[in-house]
Design a protein around this motif. Structure first.
Motif, PDB file in Angstrom:
ATOM      1  N   THR A  68       0.799  -1.226   0.000  1.00 49.71           N
ATOM      2  CA  THR A  68       0.000   0.000   0.000  1.00 49.71           C
ATOM      3  C   THR A  68       0.830   1.274   0.000  1.00 49.71           C
ATOM      4  N   GLY A  69       2.127   1.165   0.319  1.00 40.34           N
ATOM      5  CA  GLY A  69       2.952   2.355   0.415  1.00 40.34           C
ATOM      6  C   GLY A  69       2.656   3.176   1.663  1.00 40.34           C
ATOM      7  N   PHE A 109       7.396   2.337   8.870  1.00 40.90           N
ATOM      8  CA  PHE A 109       8.461   2.596   7.915  1.00 40.90           C
ATOM      9  C   PHE A 109       9.257   3.768   8.482  1.00 40.90           C
ATOM     10  N   LYS A 110      10.342   3.470   9.137  1.00 39.18           N
ATOM     11  CA  LYS A 110      11.006   4.451   9.998  1.00 39.18           C
ATOM     12  C   LYS A 110      11.552   5.646   9.238  1.00 39.18           C
ATOM     13  N   GLU A 111      11.807   5.510   7.939  1.00 33.30           N
ATOM     14  CA  GLU A 111      12.333   6.649   7.185  1.00 33.30           C
ATOM     15  C   GLU A 111      11.256   7.698   6.910  1.00 33.30           C
ATOM     16  N   ARG A 112       9.972   7.314   7.120  1.00 31.59           N
ATOM     17  CA  ARG A 112       8.905   8.232   6.772  1.00 31.59           C
ATOM     18  C   ARG A 112       7.989   8.597   7.924  1.00 31.59           C
ATOM     19  N   ALA A 113       8.041   7.879   9.023  1.00 33.56           N
ATOM     20  CA  ALA A 113       7.033   8.115  10.054  1.00 33.56           C
ATOM     21  C   ALA A 113       7.583   7.888  11.452  1.00 33.56           C
ATOM     22  N   ASP A 114       7.006   8.574  12.395  1.00 34.80           N
ATOM     23  CA  ASP A 114       7.302   8.381  13.808  1.00 34.80           C
ATOM     24  C   ASP A 114       6.240   7.469  14.413  1.00 34.80           C
ATOM     25  N   GLU A 115       6.553   6.867  15.504  1.00 32.68           N
ATOM     26  CA  GLU A 115       5.620   5.979  16.191  1.00 32.68           C
ATOM     27  C   GLU A 115       4.433   6.784  16.736  1.00 32.68           C
ATOM     28  N   ILE A 116       3.232   6.214  16.621  1.00 29.17           N
ATOM     29  CA  ILE A 116       2.024   6.809  17.191  1.00 29.17           C
ATOM     30  C   ILE A 116       1.632   5.996  18.424  1.00 29.17           C
ATOM     31  N   ASP A 117       1.557   6.654  19.533  1.00 31.72           N
ATOM     32  CA  ASP A 117       1.346   5.952  20.799  1.00 31.72           C
ATOM     33  C   ASP A 117      -0.144   5.833  21.112  1.00 31.72           C
ATOM     34  N   ILE A 118      -0.801   4.900  20.423  1.00 29.46           N
ATOM     35  CA  ILE A 118      -2.194   4.562  20.730  1.00 29.46           C
ATOM     36  C   ILE A 118      -2.215   3.072  21.035  1.00 29.46           C
ATOM     37  N   LYS A 119      -2.614   2.729  22.247  1.00 31.38           N
ATOM     38  CA  LYS A 119      -2.625   1.323  22.646  1.00 31.38           C
ATOM     39  C   LYS A 119      -4.014   0.711  22.535  1.00 31.38           C
TER      40      LYS A 119
END
Length: 297
Positions: free
Chosen positions: A203-204, A231-241
């Motif tokens: 999906t990209g 995809f670590k080169e494009r996004a930061d982690e979103i902290d929703i559990k």
């Protein structure tokens, strides 16, 4: 016949009669036998010379006009045009100019210029203008129909590609789910990462989360995140559990339960869903339900 023959021993009345007969014969030949129309002007009595010259000139104009008329009648607009002194041919010269312009207009119509109009030929003008108007309307209708066909074809192609994309995406999601379900406990985490990576690459997407439904203590259907890939080169982690459908995204529960996807820019979502999702700086999102044994997982 010379002057002596005409004048010899004749009275004025007799001379007048002879000249009159000569002129009548000449005029008759001009009309019915042009090739035989001859008049010896120099041998006419002096007082009739100018009249004779006038008749000869008239004959020349008439023959010139007849030749011109025959060319037009045969459809040739490139023939010789009578001299400017020939006033007899003036109406024909005007007609010739009109037909030449009309020919040009017809060529323009043949080339697709249906705006051409004629306003100087009475009934023909009305017929010509009606024809070009109908041609113009038919062209517009054809263009509209062609445009509709093109748009319908484009829409059909887009819908088919979307259907293929969604079908492949559903297949991929369920294959990823099967990987997770069938994986050994030791290989569970790597299996999840592998499945999500497949989805992300297809999906990209910047990130892929897998969520599982559960009933919270207050009886509300909620979801908890069981795994995520970024995809670590494009996004930061979103902290929703975990989150509650009812409290956070109330419209999603029914949509996903029906097997439909949620896809698009966040700005198009209902107010509550927009406020919740956009608070995590998410611009667009794709949510696909997972069904295992026909149960919304």
């Amino acid at each position: 016949m010379d002057n002596l023959q005409i004048n010899d021993g004749k009275s004025g009345a007799e001379i007048m009669q002879v000249v009159s007969d000569l002129f009548f014969s000449y005029i008759r030949n001009v009309i019915y036998s042009p090739s035989e129309a001859t008049l010896d002007v120099e041998n006419l009595p002096e007082q009739f010379v100018m009249a004779g010259k006038g008749l000869v000139a008239l004959n020349e104009f008439i023959q010139e006009t007849k030749a011109f008329a025959n060319e037009i009648a045969n459809g040739n607009l490139n023939g010789a045009i009578p001299s400017p002194k020939n006033e007899i041919a003036s109406p024909l010269k005007s007609l010739h100019a009109t037909l030449a312009h009309l020919t040009w207009q017809a060529q323009q119509v043949a080339n697709g210029d249906y705006k051409q109009r004629v306003d100087f030929m009475g009934d023909f003008s009305r017929a010509f203008n009606n024809m070009t108007t109908q041609l113009d309307e038919q062209r517009k209708l054809n263009e509209d129909e062609k445009g509709k066909l093109i748009r319908a074809n484009e829409e059909s192609t887009r819908a088919r590609k979307e259907a293929e994309y969604i079908r492949d995406l559903f297949r991929l999601v369920n294959e990823a789910a099967e990987i997770l379900i069938e994986a050994d406990a030791r290989d569970y985490e790597s299996a999840m990462i592998r499945g999500m990576e497949q989805i992300g690459e297809f999906t990209g997407l910047d990130r892929v989360h897998i969520w599982q439904n559960y009933l919270s203590g207050d009886g509300k259907l909620s979801i908890r995140r069981v795994c995520n890939w970024t995809f670590k080169e494009r996004a930061d982690e979103i902290d929703i559990k975990e989150l509650s459908y009812q409290d956070n995204v109330p419209s999603w529960e029914q949509i996903l339960s029906d097997g439909k996807i949620i896809n698009g820019p966040v700005c198009t979502f209902p107010k509550k869903e927009f406020e919740f999702v956009s608070s995590y700086k998410i611009l667009s999102i794709l949510v696909i339900p997972i069904f295992i044994n026909d149960i919304f997982w």
